[in-house]
Write an enzyme that holds these catalytic residues in place. Structure first.
Site, mmCIF file in Angstrom:
data_model
loop_
_atom_site.group_PDB
_atom_site.id
_atom_site.type_symbol
_atom_site.label_atom_id
_atom_site.label_comp_id
_atom_site.label_asym_id
_atom_site.label_seq_id
_atom_site.Cartn_x
_atom_site.Cartn_y
_atom_site.Cartn_z
ATOM 1 N N TYR A 1 20.044 14.202 6.658
ATOM 2 C CA TYR A 1 19.325 15.748 6.262
ATOM 3 C C TYR A 1 17.852 15.850 6.153
ATOM 4 C CZ TYR A 1 19.089 18.511 1.994
ATOM 5 O OH TYR A 1 18.931 19.368 0.899
ATOM 6 N N LYS B 1 16.272 20.095 7.450
ATOM 7 C CA LYS B 1 15.101 20.047 5.630
ATOM 8 C C LYS B 1 13.371 20.586 6.595
ATOM 9 C CE LYS B 1 17.706 21.610 2.839
ATOM 10 N NZ LYS B 1 17.970 23.488 2.928
HETATM 11 C C1 8X3 Z 1 17.792 18.929 -2.257
HETATM 12 C C2 8X3 Z 1 16.762 17.833 -3.186
HETATM 13 O O1 8X3 Z 1 15.837 15.057 -3.374
HETATM 14 O O2 8X3 Z 1 18.218 15.538 -2.630
HETATM 15 O O3 8X3 Z 1 17.640 18.614 -1.205
HETATM 16 O O4 8X3 Z 1 16.746 15.915 -1.025
HETATM 17 S S1 8X3 Z 1 17.370 15.897 -2.103
#
Ligand code: 8X3
Length: 251
Positions: A151, A155
């Protein structure tokens, strides 16, 4: 003005659609859940009296993205604003326990999907010699955290692509911005924890998380600045969050 919003059927995308309609914009709202998009379109038409066009496609499937965007009638071609919001977190595991299908979903939606949509819309903006692309990144694109692996990487790619796009498109007077939220209470955690509502709600306990509307208001502010102003990169956190891992929760 026409704004094109991906992932508009819920969360930040839905809230952004409402904020931009409130600012008087016509909208192309995109997502997979047609019924939710229809309800949103009806709400927008009744409340803000701007025009909406629904496009139903899966952002992770290149052919669906291209077919949907190529189907736009002449009146909807001149897109001024693209909000690349569609994206998801699937699973929260160490790399050794990770699920390859989860990894693929995150890379397909968060990275490849953003590229597929941008690739279809950028030529229209270049023709107009104007436009504004707002990518939804995350604090996870600025900082890695344990179990965030793929993830966070997806990002980070959004943050990297935003910088690169800004450099490549500046010659065409196209603004590129990235908004990087910390904890926002949406379907995000429910998806991350695969429908486990108890685990999901724990993420938002002991403090006030950001709401989708908080982020939508920031996006609306960014895209309504005078033409010479580009807010390039915003990190927005709830009061209780200082970094991806440092918190002041009351539990
Ligand atoms: C979402 C925020 O902190 O769960 O992108 O990665 S976090």
């Amino acid at each position: 003005m026409i704004a094109f919003i991906t992932g508009a059927s819920a969360g930040i995308g839905e809230a952004t659609a409402k904020e931009l309609a409130k600012a008087g914009m016509d909208l192309i709202i995109c997502g997979r859940r047609k019924d939710r998009l229809e309800t949103l379109a009806q709400h927008i038409q009744n409340t803000f009296h701007t025009k909406t066009k629904i496009l139903t496609f899966d952002v992770g499937v290149r052919q669906e993205v291209e077919n949907a965007i190529n189907s736009l009638e002449e009146d909807w071609q001149n897109i001024d604003i693209l909000v690349n919001n569609a994206g998801n977190a699937h699973g929260l595991s160490t790399i050794q326990d990770g699920n390859v299908e989860d990894w693929e979903k995150m890379i397909d939606y968060n990275v490849k999907g953003l590229l597929y949509v941008s690739n279809c819309i950028i030529p229209k903006m270049i023709n107009q010699q104007k436009g504004h692309i707002v990518n939804i990144g995350s604090i996870a694109g600025k900082e890695n955290y344990p179990k965030g692996n793929v993830y966070c990487a997806s990002k980070s790619a959004v943050v990297a692509l935003s910088e690169s796009m800004r450099m490549d498109l500046v010659a065409h007077k196209i603004k590129v911005s990235v908004v990087n939220p910390g904890a926002v209470e949406t379907e995000f955690s429910l998806v991350r924890f695969k429908g486990d509502a108890q685990k999901a709600s724990q993420v938002y306990q002991g403090y006030t998380p950001l709401s989708a509307e908080d982020i939508a208001e920031i996006i609306a502010f960014m895209v309504t600045r005078p033409s010479h102003v580009n807010i390039a990169d915003v990190l927005v956190l709830p009061l209780a969050q200082a970094s991806a891992t440092v918190w002041n929760k009351e539990v």
